[in-house]
Design an enzyme around this catalytic site. Sequence first.
Site, PDB file in Angstrom:
ATOM      1  NE  ARG A 219       0.404  90.140  21.733  1.00 53.66           N
ATOM      2  CZ  ARG A 219       0.064  89.420  20.886  1.00 53.66           C
ATOM      3  NH1 ARG A 219      -1.130  88.365  21.147  1.00 53.66           N
ATOM      4  NH2 ARG A 219       0.446  89.221  19.711  1.00 53.66           N
TER       5      ARG A 219
ATOM      6  CD  GLN B 219       1.588  87.048  24.357  1.00 52.94           C
ATOM      7  OE1 GLN B 219       0.719  87.070  23.278  1.00 52.94           O
ATOM      8  NE2 GLN B 219       1.335  87.775  25.335  1.00 52.94           N
TER       9      GLN B 219
ATOM     10  NE  ARG C  42      -1.122  84.489  14.859  1.00 48.17           N
ATOM     11  CZ  ARG C  42      -1.562  84.466  16.132  1.00 48.17           C
ATOM     12  NH1 ARG C  42      -2.535  83.721  16.410  1.00 48.17           N
ATOM     13  NH2 ARG C  42      -1.130  85.170  16.900  1.00 48.17           N
TER      14      ARG C  42
ATOM     15  CG  HIS D 248       3.967  85.057  19.323  1.00 46.74           C
ATOM     16  ND1 HIS D 248       3.428  86.023  18.582  1.00 46.74           N
ATOM     17  CD2 HIS D 248       2.700  84.536  20.241  1.00 46.74           C
ATOM     18  CE1 HIS D 248       2.110  86.314  18.793  1.00 46.74           C
ATOM     19  NE2 HIS D 248       1.568  85.303  19.695  1.00 46.74           N
TER      20      HIS D 248
ATOM     21  CB  CYS E 102       0.467  84.396  25.257  1.00 50.81           C
ATOM     22  SG  CYS E 102       0.326  82.601  24.803  1.00 50.81           S
TER      23      CYS E 102
ATOM     24  CG  ASP F 186       1.886  79.393  25.282  1.00 50.64           C
ATOM     25  OD1 ASP F 186       0.635  79.401  24.945  1.00 50.64           O
ATOM     26  OD2 ASP F 186       2.511  79.792  24.423  1.00 50.64           O
TER      27      ASP F 186
HETATM   28  N1  LIG Z   1      -1.499  85.291  22.504  1.00 50.82           N
HETATM   29  C1  LIG Z   1      -1.981  85.324  21.057  1.00 50.82           C
HETATM   30  O1  LIG Z   1      -1.081  85.423  20.086  1.00 50.82           O
HETATM   31  O2  LIG Z   1      -3.524  85.557  20.943  1.00 50.82           O
HETATM   32  P1  LIG Z   1      -3.999  85.128  19.487  1.00 50.82           P
HETATM   33  O3  LIG Z   1      -3.545  83.774  19.120  1.00 50.82           O
HETATM   34  O4  LIG Z   1      -5.474  85.018  19.757  1.00 50.82           O
HETATM   35  O5  LIG Z   1      -3.696  86.142  18.733  1.00 50.82           O
END
Ligand SMILES: NC(=O)OP(=O)(O)O
Length: 386
Positions: A350, A157, A127, A154, A323, A281
């Site tokens: 997830r 997701q 990330r 992403h 998400c 989002d």
């Molecule tokens: N939706 C998502 O990526 O959540 P986090 O940022 O908590 O991993």
Amino acid sequence: MRPVPHLMSLADLTAAQIHWIIIHAHYLKQTSLPWLAPQAAAPGTSAALYKKPPPLRMPSQSLFNKSIALLFSKRSTRTRVAAETATVLLGGRALFLGREDIQLGVNESLRDSARVIGGMCEGIFARVGAHEEIEELAQHSPVPVLNALSSLWHPTQVLADLLTLHEHAQLFSATPNESGFAPSAPTPTQHVRGKGKLPRLPPLRPLTVAYVGDSANVLHDMLVTYPRLGHTIRVASPENEKYRAPKPVWDRLVQLGIEKDIFWTADPREAVHGADLVVTDTWISMGQEAEKEQRLKDFQGYQVTEQLCREGGAKPDWKFMHCLPRKEHEVDDEVFYGPRSLVFPEADNRKWTIMALFDLLFGKWDLLEQKKDILPDGATIPKASS
Ligand SMILES: NC(=O)OP(=O)(O)O
């Protein structure tokens, strides 16, 4: 020597490969859940007389004795917990390496970090901030790199969202849409790779998906994915160019030949017209905190509510996804906690979709090489509507 496979965005995959991951995630979920249930009563006890324990199938153990680096330079709840728990089920170990833990970006280059971590681990789930960072990690890593979120994409997701939609396919009315697609009768079970019969992934009819909010990484992976799976996508974001998809995303849409399939407006009511599913989002992504006041002004009128969707003409049985994490200005409590909301099954999924990717990309390296067009018995991809 096999080239090292990486996954930066769902734009890197064919529609069949994306569908294959969803089927595999569903299979892994079905095989893993019995292992996670409270233990069955011992034979001969009174409880055992009433309930037979479910048959146990071992999920894939492709990460047995292997280590996966979770290289997170930004906060995470879902992605991190999903990755750590999925790795355990695949027989491996996940190492969480946050920005305070390692030299990356402070005292050591991305290039050197990728080489060193990739020399000791069998996969890197990263990330990052700018998307170029994960591209650089992938360029120099001797093991597969999977995008856990970047400024542009992403992918994990959107896979969870797709699994959730398939699992809730019965909630969407069966009326064929403009493409003339009518879903075939669902078969209750399917054969999976010689492992016997398991509940079949329910087929999903083509949906009209409305996204109301900022053009950020989740939307970008939706844009490159949904039209190729036969779904229609309608987006509303404020007029300002900074809330529209950036050039690298449009370039991928053009490359995939689906840029004309995207309907974009500044009017949220227009976007939700005919929607089966409404998605939003965050309006303020990590790193944009200084812009909070301006963004809250610019997104006035974008909160997802019953009233907005009624006035815009969403389908009567429309459903909602987000998400997470969620702020109330994006969607009110009535929708978020109400019967239309799929947000918590979406969060749970997830884990299963990340598990499928870890298995296919880190454990087996066969996600990109195979299954471009071949799907397991009986599986079909809805035909694209254009
Ligand atoms: N939706 C998502 O990526 O959540 P986090 O940022 O908590 O991993």
